[in-house]
Enzyme design. Structure first.
Site, PDB file in Angstrom:
ATOM      1  N   ILE A 207       0.876  -1.365   0.031  1.00 14.39           N
ATOM      2  CA  ILE A 207      -0.255  -0.059   0.188  1.00 14.39           C
ATOM      3  C   ILE A 207       0.756   1.131  -0.047  1.00 14.39           C
ATOM      4  O   ILE A 207       1.755   1.252   0.054  1.00 14.39           O
ATOM      5  CB  ILE A 207      -1.070  -0.224   1.387  1.00 14.39           C
ATOM      6  CG1 ILE A 207       0.168   0.481   2.605  1.00 14.39           C
ATOM      7  CG2 ILE A 207      -2.173  -0.984   0.666  1.00 14.39           C
ATOM      8  CD1 ILE A 207      -0.723   0.305   3.436  1.00 14.39           C
TER       9      ILE A 207
ATOM     10  N   TYR B  38       6.832   4.546   2.820  1.00 16.12           N
ATOM     11  CA  TYR B  38       6.869   3.560   1.535  1.00 16.12           C
ATOM     12  C   TYR B  38       8.577   3.346   0.851  1.00 16.12           C
ATOM     13  O   TYR B  38       8.357   2.212   1.037  1.00 16.12           O
ATOM     14  CB  TYR B  38       5.771   4.343   0.418  1.00 16.12           C
ATOM     15  CG  TYR B  38       6.035   3.482  -0.807  1.00 16.12           C
ATOM     16  CD1 TYR B  38       5.138   2.690  -0.811  1.00 16.12           C
ATOM     17  CD2 TYR B  38       6.559   3.950  -2.126  1.00 16.12           C
ATOM     18  CE1 TYR B  38       4.782   1.402  -1.826  1.00 16.12           C
ATOM     19  CE2 TYR B  38       6.448   2.472  -3.004  1.00 16.12           C
ATOM     20  CZ  TYR B  38       5.571   1.785  -3.242  1.00 16.12           C
ATOM     21  OH  TYR B  38       5.591   0.690  -4.444  1.00 16.12           O
TER      22      TYR B  38
HETATM   23  N1  LIG Z   1       1.956   0.267  -9.766  1.00 16.72           N
HETATM   24  C1  LIG Z   1       3.821   0.741  -9.179  1.00 16.72           C
HETATM   25  O1  LIG Z   1       3.811   1.984 -10.055  1.00 16.72           O
HETATM   26  C2  LIG Z   1       4.319   0.033  -8.243  1.00 16.72           C
HETATM   27  C3  LIG Z   1       5.684   0.447  -8.744  1.00 16.72           C
HETATM   28  C4  LIG Z   1       6.330  -0.173  -7.339  1.00 16.72           C
HETATM   29  C5  LIG Z   1       6.180  -0.894  -7.007  1.00 16.72           C
HETATM   30  N2  LIG Z   1       4.933  -1.740  -7.163  1.00 16.72           N
HETATM   31  C6  LIG Z   1       4.530  -1.863  -5.343  1.00 16.72           C
HETATM   32  O2  LIG Z   1       3.740  -3.579  -6.336  1.00 16.72           O
HETATM   33  C7  LIG Z   1       3.311  -3.891  -5.703  1.00 16.72           C
HETATM   34  C8  LIG Z   1       1.361  -4.004  -6.084  1.00 16.72           C
HETATM   35  O3  LIG Z   1       0.955  -3.093  -6.614  1.00 16.72           O
HETATM   36  P1  LIG Z   1      -0.281  -2.362  -7.619  1.00 16.72           P
HETATM   37  O4  LIG Z   1       0.396  -0.900  -8.280  1.00 16.72           O
HETATM   38  O5  LIG Z   1      -0.609  -3.482  -8.641  1.00 16.72           O
HETATM   39  O6  LIG Z   1      -1.096  -2.231  -6.126  1.00 16.72           O
HETATM   40  P2  LIG Z   1      -2.828  -2.413  -5.920  1.00 16.72           P
HETATM   41  O7  LIG Z   1      -3.134  -1.380  -5.228  1.00 16.72           O
HETATM   42  O8  LIG Z   1      -3.271  -2.390  -7.676  1.00 16.72           O
HETATM   43  O9  LIG Z   1      -2.446  -3.660  -5.473  1.00 16.72           O
HETATM   44  C9  LIG Z   1      -2.280  -3.981  -4.478  1.00 16.72           C
HETATM   45  C10 LIG Z   1      -2.226  -5.522  -3.779  1.00 16.72           C
HETATM   46  O10 LIG Z   1      -2.223  -5.489  -2.658  1.00 16.72           O
HETATM   47  C11 LIG Z   1      -2.909  -6.268  -1.447  1.00 16.72           C
HETATM   48  N3  LIG Z   1      -2.953  -5.452  -0.238  1.00 16.72           N
HETATM   49  C12 LIG Z   1      -3.033  -4.139  -0.147  1.00 16.72           C
HETATM   50  N4  LIG Z   1      -2.750  -4.171   1.219  1.00 16.72           N
HETATM   51  C13 LIG Z   1      -3.184  -5.644   2.293  1.00 16.72           C
HETATM   52  C14 LIG Z   1      -3.082  -6.567   3.265  1.00 16.72           C
HETATM   53  N5  LIG Z   1      -3.111  -5.759   4.161  1.00 16.72           N
HETATM   54  N6  LIG Z   1      -3.415  -7.929   2.834  1.00 16.72           N
HETATM   55  C15 LIG Z   1      -3.118  -8.314   1.813  1.00 16.72           C
HETATM   56  N7  LIG Z   1      -3.418  -7.783   0.446  1.00 16.72           N
HETATM   57  C16 LIG Z   1      -3.328  -6.392   0.989  1.00 16.72           C
HETATM   58  C17 LIG Z   1      -4.653  -5.603  -2.813  1.00 16.72           C
HETATM   59  O11 LIG Z   1      -5.335  -5.736  -1.643  1.00 16.72           O
HETATM   60  C18 LIG Z   1      -3.974  -5.963  -4.481  1.00 16.72           C
HETATM   61  O12 LIG Z   1      -4.274  -6.998  -4.499  1.00 16.72           O
HETATM   62  C19 LIG Z   1       2.957  -3.528  -4.218  1.00 16.72           C
HETATM   63  O13 LIG Z   1       4.068  -3.620  -3.437  1.00 16.72           O
HETATM   64  C20 LIG Z   1       3.453  -2.037  -4.005  1.00 16.72           C
HETATM   65  O14 LIG Z   1       4.455  -2.069  -3.837  1.00 16.72           O
HETATM   66  C21 LIG Z   1       3.861  -0.888  -6.950  1.00 16.72           C
END
Ligand SMILES: NC(=O)c1ccc[n+]([C@@H]2O[C@H](COP(=O)([O-])OP(=O)(O)OC[C@H]3O[C@@H](n4cnc5c(N)ncnc54)[C@H](O)[C@@H]3O)[C@@H](O)[C@H]2O)c1
Length: 240
Positions: A85, A147
């Site tokens: 998150i 973060y």
């Molecule tokens: N989107 C980006 O640009 C980006 C860049 C770098 C890293 N990330 C990382 O990639 C990963 C996925 O991100 P995303 O962009 O798909 O975001 P998203 O918000 O679409 O998905 C996040 C996922 O994490 C789950 N989640 C959050 N809190 C949770 C909890 N307490 N228990 C269980 N599940 C939980 C949510 O249900 C969701 O499935 C994350 O770790 C994020 O930090 C994303």
């Protein structure tokens, strides 16, 4: 599409119902893996993979997830610690609740996920862990003290785990995505998005599938068997 040696391997993906996690689940299924994923709400409608409602901040729930997956699908070969998150704010406005929520989910969530699984991987002398870190964890980012700390922590966790796990034939790696088109980045105002894209040599945000493939590669007992303790940047050459 069965050539990464993941056929019938059991893999658990946290946060696999949407965004990057859903893309990972869907690709691993296509590659023939037996996939389980956790979600907090709204299961992944695109997949027949085993979905389990569980919060990564709850150690007891994550222990239950591990035993449910082993019971239903068999010994866990791979874990993708993807759940995460953001609670962005500039430091003076960053409340302790936002600090705690991000560290609890993004960092302690990895500990809770791996804790019941790693000892069994050691016993079986096989396994591959992939953690989804972030470019923010490598270089920091405005408004993301919490973060970036959690994502840098994830890199330290993976590098240390790789050192400990190597003697048991278990590998641990991280991917560090740049900006990827998901719900997480949808909240960024259009003007700021344009500025970010201008800084990315590939001139666009990445797609979730473009993280899923590197994750599958790092899970693979064939393609990445000599890679452990690595952080794979997947960011279109953004600040590299
Ligand atoms: N989107 C980006 O640009 C980006 C860049 C770098 C890293 N990330 C990382 O990639 C990963 C996925 O991100 P995303 O962009 O798909 O975001 P998203 O918000 O679409 O998905 C996040 C996922 O994490 C789950 N989640 C959050 N809190 C949770 C909890 N307490 N228990 C269980 N599940 C939980 C949510 O249900 C969701 O499935 C994350 O770790 C994020 O930090 C994303």
């Amino acid at each position: 599409m069965k050539y990464l040696g993941l056929e019938d391997k059991v893999v658990l993906v946290t946060g696999g119902n949407r965004g990057i996690g859903a893309a990972i689940v869907n690709l691993l299924c296509q590659l023939g893996a037996q996939v389980a994923y956790t979600y907090r709400k709204d299961a992944n409608a695109e997949t027949t993979a085993l979905g389990i409602l569980a919060d990564v901040t709850d150690p007891a729930a994550m222990a239950e997830v591990a035993s449910k997956v082993e019971h239903k699908l068999g010994p866990i070969y791979g874990v993708v610690a993807n759940a995460g998150i953001t609670r962005d704010n500039l430091f003076p406005k960053l409340g302790i609740d936002d600090w705690d929520a991000v560290i609890e989910t993004n960092l302690k969530g990895i500990y809770n996920t791996l804790k019941p699984i790693i000892p069994k991987m050691y016993e079986r002398r096989e396994g591959s862990v992939v953690c989804v870190s972030s470019i923010s964890g490598e270089r920091g980012n405005l408004g993301q003290v919490n973060y970036a700390a959690s994502k840098a922590g994830a890199i330290g966790l993976i590098k240390s785990l790789a050192l400990e796990a190597a003697r048991y034939g278990v590998r641990a790696n991280a991917v560090a995505p740049g900006f990827i088109e998901t719900d997480m980045t949808q909240a960024i105002p259009e003007k700021i998005k344009e500025k970010i894209v201008a800084e990315i040599p590939l001139r666009r945000f990445g797609k979730p599938q473009e993280i899923a493939w590197p994750v599958a590669y790092l899970l693979s007992p064939i393609a990445s068997s000599y890679i452990t303790g690595a952080v794979l940047k997947v960011n279109g050459a953004h600040h590299t």
